[in-house]
Design a protein around this motif. Sequence first.
Motif, PDB file in Angstrom:
ATOM      1  N   HIS A  23       0.847  -1.181   0.000  1.00  0.00           N
ATOM      2  CA  HIS A  23       0.000   0.000   0.000  1.00  0.00           C
ATOM      3  C   HIS A  23       0.887   1.237   0.000  1.00  0.00           C
ATOM      4  O   HIS A  23       2.057   1.189   0.395  1.00  0.00           O
ATOM      5  CB  HIS A  23      -0.887   0.023   1.258  1.00  0.00           C
ATOM      6  CG  HIS A  23      -1.758  -1.183   1.405  1.00  0.00           C
ATOM      7  ND1 HIS A  23      -2.727  -1.512   0.490  1.00  0.00           N
ATOM      8  CD2 HIS A  23      -1.810  -2.142   2.372  1.00  0.00           C
ATOM      9  CE1 HIS A  23      -3.341  -2.609   0.879  1.00  0.00           C
ATOM     10  NE2 HIS A  23      -2.799  -3.018   2.013  1.00  0.00           N
ATOM     11  N   ARG A  61      -1.798  -0.881 -10.300  1.00  0.00           N
ATOM     12  CA  ARG A  61      -2.596  -0.793  -9.083  1.00  0.00           C
ATOM     13  C   ARG A  61      -3.598  -1.937  -9.022  1.00  0.00           C
ATOM     14  O   ARG A  61      -4.093  -2.414 -10.046  1.00  0.00           O
ATOM     15  CB  ARG A  61      -3.347   0.525  -9.025  1.00  0.00           C
ATOM     16  CG  ARG A  61      -2.491   1.717  -8.710  1.00  0.00           C
ATOM     17  CD  ARG A  61      -3.356   2.923  -8.441  1.00  0.00           C
ATOM     18  NE  ARG A  61      -4.152   3.311  -9.604  1.00  0.00           N
ATOM     19  CZ  ARG A  61      -5.124   4.220  -9.585  1.00  0.00           C
ATOM     20  NH1 ARG A  61      -5.434   4.828  -8.452  1.00  0.00           N
ATOM     21  NH2 ARG A  61      -5.772   4.531 -10.679  1.00  0.00           N
ATOM     22  N   ALA A  62      -3.936  -2.363  -7.795  1.00  0.00           N
ATOM     23  CA  ALA A  62      -4.964  -3.364  -7.578  1.00  0.00           C
ATOM     24  C   ALA A  62      -5.696  -2.991  -6.297  1.00  0.00           C
ATOM     25  O   ALA A  62      -5.074  -2.549  -5.324  1.00  0.00           O
ATOM     26  CB  ALA A  62      -4.353  -4.761  -7.455  1.00  0.00           C
ATOM     27  N   GLU A  63      -6.997  -3.133  -6.300  1.00  0.00           N
ATOM     28  CA  GLU A  63      -7.793  -2.799  -5.121  1.00  0.00           C
ATOM     29  C   GLU A  63      -7.706  -3.927  -4.104  1.00  0.00           C
ATOM     30  O   GLU A  63      -7.824  -5.098  -4.448  1.00  0.00           O
ATOM     31  CB  GLU A  63      -9.251  -2.543  -5.509  1.00  0.00           C
ATOM     32  CG  GLU A  63      -9.448  -1.372  -6.447  1.00  0.00           C
ATOM     33  CD  GLU A  63      -8.886  -0.070  -5.882  1.00  0.00           C
ATOM     34  OE1 GLU A  63      -9.062   0.176  -4.664  1.00  0.00           O
ATOM     35  OE2 GLU A  63      -8.281   0.695  -6.647  1.00  0.00           O
ATOM     36  N   SER A  64      -7.478  -3.571  -2.851  1.00  0.00           N
ATOM     37  CA  SER A  64      -7.415  -4.537  -1.760  1.00  0.00           C
ATOM     38  C   SER A  64      -8.312  -4.023  -0.640  1.00  0.00           C
ATOM     39  O   SER A  64      -7.879  -3.278   0.237  1.00  0.00           O
ATOM     40  CB  SER A  64      -5.973  -4.690  -1.262  1.00  0.00           C
ATOM     41  OG  SER A  64      -5.918  -5.526  -0.127  1.00  0.00           O
ATOM     42  N   ARG A  66     -10.555  -1.592   0.955  1.00  0.00           N
ATOM     43  CA  ARG A  66     -10.727  -0.149   0.791  1.00  0.00           C
ATOM     44  C   ARG A  66      -9.409   0.536   0.459  1.00  0.00           C
ATOM     45  O   ARG A  66      -9.353   1.752   0.371  1.00  0.00           O
ATOM     46  CB  ARG A  66     -11.313   0.436   2.075  1.00  0.00           C
ATOM     47  CG  ARG A  66     -12.688  -0.123   2.423  1.00  0.00           C
ATOM     48  CD  ARG A  66     -13.179   0.390   3.764  1.00  0.00           C
ATOM     49  NE  ARG A  66     -13.328   1.841   3.760  1.00  0.00           N
ATOM     50  CZ  ARG A  66     -13.711   2.551   4.811  1.00  0.00           C
ATOM     51  NH1 ARG A  66     -13.969   1.931   5.954  1.00  0.00           N
ATOM     52  NH2 ARG A  66     -13.830   3.862   4.740  1.00  0.00           N
ATOM     53  N   LYS A  67      -8.349  -0.253   0.291  1.00  0.00           N
ATOM     54  CA  LYS A  67      -7.034   0.312   0.003  1.00  0.00           C
ATOM     55  C   LYS A  67      -6.568  -0.104  -1.381  1.00  0.00           C
ATOM     56  O   LYS A  67      -7.117  -1.008  -2.010  1.00  0.00           O
ATOM     57  CB  LYS A  67      -6.022  -0.145   1.055  1.00  0.00           C
ATOM     58  CG  LYS A  67      -6.344   0.352   2.457  1.00  0.00           C
ATOM     59  CD  LYS A  67      -5.272  -0.091   3.441  1.00  0.00           C
ATOM     60  CE  LYS A  67      -5.575   0.418   4.847  1.00  0.00           C
ATOM     61  NZ  LYS A  67      -4.550  -0.024   5.823  1.00  0.00           N
ATOM     62  N   THR A  68      -5.517   0.568  -1.829  1.00  0.00           N
ATOM     63  CA  THR A  68      -4.951   0.297  -3.146  1.00  0.00           C
ATOM     64  C   THR A  68      -3.560  -0.278  -2.982  1.00  0.00           C
ATOM     65  O   THR A  68      -2.719   0.280  -2.274  1.00  0.00           O
ATOM     66  CB  THR A  68      -4.881   1.588  -3.982  1.00  0.00           C
ATOM     67  OG1 THR A  68      -6.203   2.117  -4.137  1.00  0.00           O
ATOM     68  CG2 THR A  68      -4.287   1.307  -5.344  1.00  0.00           C
ATOM     69  N   TYR A  70       0.038  -1.379  -4.735  1.00  0.00           N
ATOM     70  CA  TYR A  70       0.904  -1.076  -5.870  1.00  0.00           C
ATOM     71  C   TYR A  70       1.888  -2.228  -6.045  1.00  0.00           C
ATOM     72  O   TYR A  70       2.462  -2.724  -5.067  1.00  0.00           O
ATOM     73  CB  TYR A  70       1.666   0.225  -5.630  1.00  0.00           C
ATOM     74  CG  TYR A  70       0.765   1.438  -5.551  1.00  0.00           C
ATOM     75  CD1 TYR A  70       0.487   2.196  -6.692  1.00  0.00           C
ATOM     76  CD2 TYR A  70       0.181   1.819  -4.350  1.00  0.00           C
ATOM     77  CE1 TYR A  70      -0.345   3.298  -6.626  1.00  0.00           C
ATOM     78  CE2 TYR A  70      -0.651   2.921  -4.272  1.00  0.00           C
ATOM     79  CZ  TYR A  70      -0.916   3.656  -5.409  1.00  0.00           C
ATOM     80  OH  TYR A  70      -1.749   4.746  -5.345  1.00  0.00           O
TER      81      TYR A  70
END
Length: 227
Positions: A23, A61-64, A66-68, A70
Amino acid sequence: MAVFGHGQLRLYLLSLLEAGPRHGYELIRALSDRFGGTYRPSAGTVYPRLARLEEEGLVERAESGRKTLYALTDRGRAEVEAHRAELAALEHELADVVRELAAQVRAEVAGSMAGMRAEMAAAAQQARAAALQARDARATAPAGDVPRPGGPPAAGSRPGGPGADARREARARRAAIEADLAAFRAEVREAVRRAEASGGPTALTADTVRTVLASARAAIAATLPPR
């Protein structure tokens, strides 16, 4: 002082992602840890560079939740490998930068401690002068007319006499000291709690607390009567 030269932060972010996706906040904390807490890049510094790396196709980027997250792309890994020697040289440069930053922080803390010690010494001197003045006043006052600190002369009319007044004032001062200590402890604990959310407190914080408390104990002891 400038920590990273032109293009160095970009390359260093890529190297941090080589170990796996992270993140943005984790990257900021990793940079702060690398500098022992003496330098912490802002989100406004790190995230725009990550966005630029994404535009260059070096990071994705990938969504995890509610966080992003890298992560390096194949091109990003190739970029790190192509600049391996430059990264090694950068690590040596950063070691020197960390030493310089640590020296600056130590000098600033030492200056702060010197100022605090001077203020405490001045307060102690004022307290000793006030105690001597009160003692001299009591020695020269007529019987039954002994001055009390912070109040008009006692004429023996108050229950308990001057001794009881002095004890009441001592208890009031002790209560005020304990309240101040409790407030100080609460403020420091709250600051440390907030720092934990950002990966702290650092070793420097712990050293500073110990130094401040040692200086405070010595200065306070100088104002107390001998046992």
